[in-house]
Enzyme design. Structure first.
Site, PDB file in Angstrom:
ATOM      1  N   SER A 160       0.840  -1.184   0.000  1.00 50.47           N
ATOM      2  CA  SER A 160       0.000   0.000   0.000  1.00 50.47           C
ATOM      3  C   SER A 160       0.889   1.252   0.000  1.00 50.47           C
ATOM      4  CB  SER A 160      -0.956  -0.033   1.211  1.00 50.47           C
ATOM      5  OG  SER A 160      -1.966   0.924   1.085  1.00 50.47           O
ATOM      6  N   ASP A 414      -8.517  -5.797  -5.416  1.00 53.27           N
ATOM      7  CA  ASP A 414      -8.128  -4.636  -4.619  1.00 53.27           C
ATOM      8  C   ASP A 414      -8.535  -3.361  -5.354  1.00 53.27           C
ATOM      9  OD1 ASP A 414      -6.917  -2.741  -3.022  1.00 53.27           O
ATOM     10  OD2 ASP A 414      -4.866  -3.279  -3.605  1.00 53.27           O
ATOM     11  N   HIS A 439      -5.974  -6.580  -1.050  1.00 51.98           N
ATOM     12  CA  HIS A 439      -4.913  -5.600  -0.815  1.00 51.98           C
ATOM     13  C   HIS A 439      -3.663  -6.262  -0.226  1.00 51.98           C
ATOM     14  CE1 HIS A 439      -3.731  -1.474  -0.832  1.00 51.98           C
ATOM     15  NE2 HIS A 439      -3.651  -1.332   0.470  1.00 51.98           N
TER      16      HIS A 439
END
Length: 495
Positions: A160, A414, A439
């Site tokens: 991320s 995601d 994710h």
């Protein structure tokens, strides 16, 4: 006492036969290093202690051990150390022959790495040193301390925002970082690169396909129903009662907090839509979007039925453990994530345009308005973003042809994947696509066995979920992890 024996016996059995249960537990030592508050001027000579976590028990030849360096995200570093099992699995698997030391570096202004202690968030004066560039400079200072002369190879890893930092770390400090694994890194979520509506369209698709499109259809209808119900005393009482809100809705405007909560919740459910129970963003069952959506099924629900079904579905996220007495829509579920710090970064450098139209997505129509965004930031922090394209100037956006030794991985489940690097600009950057991946699932611990026993009795819900959902990591997830391992070994062999 005797009536408690079955419960005690069951707990003992769980403790004896438990592996890691539903929660992984990794060991490390906590270290600190002094770094400048401001790396880029000589007007501020303040320093602060940056926290990092270290495990060198897998370095069988310490003097030559590679450093697997986790670039800390917007939160307490221990949260990410416990949820990045890929790194631990990689070094623990003897077949990989990775002579490695693990370092998890905390991002400034998050967790315990506060430049001005309890005053760090007092005003923009103290908070103004919170930026990705300052954080990268912290990481470079840390590496300079623990790896003087760059004697040992370093591989940056992150997911991320941490994935963005890992990639940018390799780009900005290539003499210190041999390569980077950037998982679910939305480095293209900026103006003139990724359309503002892509995120919400992918998010809607996840909810449409998890159980049936009735789920996203009902979510789309729910906004008007919630706002309509909030116009009357009876409607507000219904919402308060069904959602078990901690604070009564007393006026129409109060519905705004619940609306904001739901918007964030849908994103979090999709990001943590893993095929096994996890507690990264909140304690959740396997495939939480599916669990949510089968509670929100049905066509032609009337307003009361829709509120009731939505409230029941929301409990999958808000109260899966059945320990929460009421829903506080103003409190983040994951306290270890630094929402205040990220809000500030979003108002300065990390301007990521988002919009929705209510047609191609399941959200209320909302156009991207940079001026309004800037005005809201000024009201909140007294600062404004300089421009919408500053991060493109800093890090290149999609113009990263000169970058090398980076793996960009993205799961197609995601919502952030729409802003990920999905096509390689050269033969030194690898792209990994994970069709069944949420994710940064590829950075999580492997889940290749059916886990029957948990660690202790309070995790019974997690245990029961595992008993009835015999799921492993999808093949594409396992393949992605192997690519990461092979690529790291390839970089090391070429170093």
């Amino acid at each position: 006492m005797f009536e408690k024996l079955p419960l005690l016996l069951f707990s003992v059995i769980l403790a004896i036969f438990g592996l890691r249960g539903c929660l992984a537990a990794y060991s490390y030592t906590t270290q600190w290093i002094n770094v400048p508050v401001d790396h880029f001027s000589f007007a501020n000579n303040d320093t602060f202690k940056l926290r990092y976590l270290k495990n060198d028990s897998f370095a069988f030849e310490p003097d030559s051990a590679v450093i697997l360096f986790y670039a800390g995200n917007e939160g307490d570093i221990e949260l990410f150390a416990q949820n990045t099992g890929f790194m631990w699995d990689a070094v623990a698997d003897h077949s990989n022959r990775l002579n490695a030391e693990l370092i998890f570096a905390e991002h400034r202004y998050y967790g315990q790495s506060l430049p001005y202690g309890n005053k760090s968030y007092n005003s923009a004066k103290e908070l103004g040193y919170l930026s990705s560039e300052q954080a990268l400079a912290d990481f470079a200072s840390l590496l300079q301390e623990i790896n003087p002369g760059n004697r040992r190879p370093v591989v940056a890893i992150g997911g991320s925002y941490g994935g963005m930092l890992a990639a940018w770390f390799r780009m900005k400090y290539p003499h210190m970082v041999l390569g980077a694994i950037a998982a679910s890194a939305p480095v293209l979520q900026f103006r003139n690169i990724t359309p503002c509506g892509v995120y919400n369209r992918i998010l809607t698709s996840v909810f449409s396909t998890a159980y049936s499109n009735e789920c996203s259809d009902n979510i789309r209808k729910s906004w008007a129903v919630l706002r309509s119900q909030s116009e009357t005393d009876a409607g507000r009482a219904l919402i308060t009662r069904k959602f078990h809100l901690c604070a009564n809705l007393t006026k129409h405007e109060d519905i705004g907090d619940l609306i904001d909560y739901l918007n964030d919740m849908y994103s979090n459910l999709a990001m943590a839509n893993y095929p096994y129970p996890a507690d990264f963003l909140a304690p959740l069952p396997a495939y939480p979007v599916r669990e949510f959506c089968w509670r929100l099924k049905g066509k032609n629900l009337n307003d009361t039925q829709l509120v009731e079904s939505l409230a029941e579905a929301v409990s999958v996220y808000s109260n899966y453990t059945n320990k929460v007495k009421c829903l506080d829509v103003k409190t983040s579920t994951t306290e270890a994530l630094g929402t205040r710090g990220w809000d500030f970064q979003s108002c300065t450098e990390m301007v990521m345009p988002m919009c929705s139209d209510g047609d191609k997505d399941m959200f209320e129509p909302e156009k991207w308005d940079f001026k309004k965004y800037s005005d809201d930031c000024f009201k909140k922090f007294g600062v404004r973003p300089r421009s919408e394209v500053e991060m493109i100037t800093r890090y290149g956006g999609y113009q990263i042809d000169s970058a090398t030794n980076i793996v960009f991985s993205n799961g197609l489940l995601d919502p952030w994947s729409g802003a990920g690097v999905l096509r390689t600009p050269n033969n030194r950057i690898k792209i990994v696509i994970i069709p069944e991946g949420a994710h940064h699932i590829d950075l999580r611990a492997k889940n290749d066995k059916v886990r029957i026993f948990g660690l202790y009795f309070p995790h019974l819900l997690c245990l029961l979920n595992n008993l009835f959902v015999f799921l492993k990591d999808p093949q594409s997830v396992r393949a992605a992890r192997q690519i990461h391992i092979n690529t790291i070994k390839e970089w090391l062999s070429q170093n």
